[in-house]
Design a protein around this motif. Structure first.
Motif, PDB file in Angstrom:
ATOM      1  N   THR A  59      -8.602  -4.835  11.037  1.00  0.00           N
ATOM      2  CA  THR A  59      -7.184  -4.710  10.664  1.00  0.00           C
ATOM      3  C   THR A  59      -6.452  -6.028  10.914  1.00  0.00           C
ATOM      4  OG1 THR A  59      -7.091  -2.325  11.043  1.00  0.00           O
ATOM      5  CG2 THR A  59      -5.014  -3.524  11.206  1.00  0.00           C
ATOM      6  N   CYS A  60      -6.752  -6.668  12.048  1.00  0.00           N
ATOM      7  CA  CYS A  60      -6.166  -7.990  12.328  1.00  0.00           C
ATOM      8  C   CYS A  60      -6.628  -9.011  11.291  1.00  0.00           C
ATOM      9  CB  CYS A  60      -6.552  -8.449  13.732  1.00  0.00           C
ATOM     10  SG  CYS A  60      -5.796  -7.468  15.041  1.00  0.00           S
ATOM     11  N   LEU A  63      -4.348  -8.312   8.420  1.00  0.00           N
ATOM     12  CA  LEU A  63      -2.978  -8.777   8.678  1.00  0.00           C
ATOM     13  C   LEU A  63      -2.865 -10.285   8.524  1.00  0.00           C
ATOM     14  CD1 LEU A  63      -2.037  -6.591  11.787  1.00  0.00           C
ATOM     15  CD2 LEU A  63      -0.889  -6.564   9.551  1.00  0.00           C
ATOM     16  N   PHE A 113      -7.166 -13.115  13.320  1.00  0.00           N
ATOM     17  CA  PHE A 113      -5.854 -13.155  12.648  1.00  0.00           C
ATOM     18  C   PHE A 113      -5.503 -14.590  12.266  1.00  0.00           C
ATOM     19  CE2 PHE A 113      -1.275 -13.890  12.912  1.00  0.00           C
ATOM     20  CZ  PHE A 113      -0.780 -12.953  11.999  1.00  0.00           C
ATOM     21  N   MET A 353      -3.861  -6.432   1.894  1.00  0.00           N
ATOM     22  CA  MET A 353      -3.498  -5.123   2.434  1.00  0.00           C
ATOM     23  C   MET A 353      -4.704  -4.185   2.430  1.00  0.00           C
ATOM     24  SD  MET A 353       0.353  -4.446   1.003  1.00  0.00           S
ATOM     25  CE  MET A 353       0.411  -2.838   1.785  1.00  0.00           C
ATOM     26  N   ILE A 356      -6.410  -4.799   5.557  1.00  0.00           N
ATOM     27  CA  ILE A 356      -5.750  -4.178   6.705  1.00  0.00           C
ATOM     28  C   ILE A 356      -6.180  -2.730   6.859  1.00  0.00           C
ATOM     29  CG2 ILE A 356      -3.539  -3.388   7.636  1.00  0.00           C
ATOM     30  CD1 ILE A 356      -2.238  -5.834   6.451  1.00  0.00           C
TER      31      ILE A 356
END
Length: 418
Positions: A59-60, A63, A113, A353, A356
């Protein structure tokens, strides 16, 4: 056979030398991104993170990709694509090398990230560069050439990555990733002249339309988000399925993923050249590409036979070959000169997205409901995406009919502004 060979070569004719250089830079860069397909395996087996941890780390990853894509689009419009591409490639190389020394959960969340934030500023800038250097009539084929370079690198990357893992371990992947990014930077500096880039960047249109007023684009955006969501499973959760359910080795997983890139390298340019001459619209072709990708999840749930993995990979590969070039060309046509970076940024953000939500959701789903039910979820989701792209077909058809009523050819009008 000779005729077939020359027909294949003819599909590459007419592309500008700058587009070829962009393709070579992309090839070198992508050949080194062999960490990404093995990321979920590395995090679980080398760093011993749980599936839940892996999901949040990915997810990071997403992002960082979203922020980087947005920032890359803004910077491409403000300071020019050349500076953005050069800086992104070089810093990404350094960050990839540094990432191998991070071994804590929160450290890796922050590290991945930052890597993706810097790395994905490159994508909108590269698409603006491609739009700048490509002739109007060659835009779709130019995009296809870049994808061919990406997938040629990607076909070699996982296969070589599997060899590197089995011989010297995962740390070797980070070094190769970093060094190839730096080599791509050196090539960029030497072959793409910044003066020409600056001249092109200065071409602006007063009061350009904002992407936010383009209804068709946002229906398209949702469709591409769904496509990205299910497509990315092949590079995060699917390698775990290959290993845990079908007991493939890292080398076998790398070869299976590499097959995807090899078939794209071999077939995508002739396929796109042929489809461009067909009567099918870009919207229909995106619709069909997503449909095939969804079907790839249907077939792998039909049987436990290991050969079905190849069938699923082939269906996904054909869907990808059709959907990606025509979706990119669709955005290029709608983008107005002066806010190309904005359009290309939000196109990239649709896939960011997907990073993510796709990786994390996939990990959480297989952890809670198993692989088979996770693939059923992807089948239902692909159906939703297909519906959105069907809506897009109707909206664009209405736009063309409305323009025809007042004597305007929308495709010519859009193409002249790009």
């Amino acid at each position: 056979m000779k005729k077939l060979y020359f027909n294949y070569l003819n599909t590459f004719k007419g592309l500008s030398k700058e587009v070829w250089w962009l393709a070579l830079i992309t090839l070198i860069n992508r050949a080194g991104t062999m960490v990404i397909p093995f990321m979920s395996l590395y995090l679980r087996e080398s760093l011993h993170f749980t599936l839940n941890d892996v999901g949040w780390i990915m997810t990071c990853f997403g992002l960082g990709s979203v922020v980087g894509s947005w920032l890359g689009g803004k910077l491409a419009d403000k300071i020019g694509f050349y500076k953005v591409m050069k800086t992104s490639l070089f810093l990404t190389g350094l960050l990839f090398i540094a990432l191998q020394f991070v071994d804590t959960f929160w450290g890796f969340c922050i590290g991945i990230f930052l890597v993706m934030l810097v790395a994905d500023t490159f994508r909108p800038a590269m698409f603006v560069a491609l739009n700048t250097y490509s002739k109007i009539e060659n835009k779709t084929r130019s995009v296809t050439l870049i994808r061919l370079a990406i997938n040629l690198g990607f076909s070699a990357g996982p296969a070589v990555g599997g060899l590197i893992i089995t011989s010297i371990g995962y740390s070797g992947l980070f070094w190769v990733d970093g060094v190839t990014c730096i080599l791509a930077t050196l090539l960029l500096v030497n072959v793409l002249h910044p003066k020409k880039a600056r001249v092109q960047d200065e071409i602006k249109v007063e009061n350009p339309e904002s992407v936010f007023s383009d209804k068709a684009f946002w229906v398209f955006f949702v469709g591409m988000f769904v496509f990205g969501f299910i497509f990315l499973q092949y590079f995060s959760t699917m390698p775990l399925y290959y290993k845990d359910v079908h007991h493939l080795t890292e080398l076998e997983i790398g070869l299976l993923l590499g097959m995807n890139g090899f078939f794209i390298f071999l077939l995508e340019m002739p396929l796109i050249s042929w489809l461009e001459k067909s009567k099918h619209t870009k919207e229909f072709l995106m619709f069909f590409g997503l449909l095939l990708t969804g079907l790839s999840f249907v077939v792998i749930n039909l049987t436990g036979w290991v050969g079905i993995l190849i069938v699923g990979m082939l269906l996904m590969t054909i869907g990808e070959m059709i959907a990606f070039p025509f979706s990119n060309a669709f955005v290029m046509e709608r983008a107005k000169k002066g806010n190309q970076g904005e359009y290309m940024a939000y196109y990239s953000i649709a896939f960011s997205m997907s990073h993510i939500f796709g990786h994390n959701s996939g990990m959480q789903l297989i952890d809670n409901i198993g692989f088979d039910n996770t693939w059923n979820f992807m089948i239902v989701l692909s159906g939703i995406g297909v519906l959105f792209l069907f809506m897009l077909m109707q909206i664009v058809k209405k736009e063309k009919n409305s323009s025809s009523e007042v004597g305007i050819n929308p495709s010519i009008n859009l193409e002249k502004t790009v």
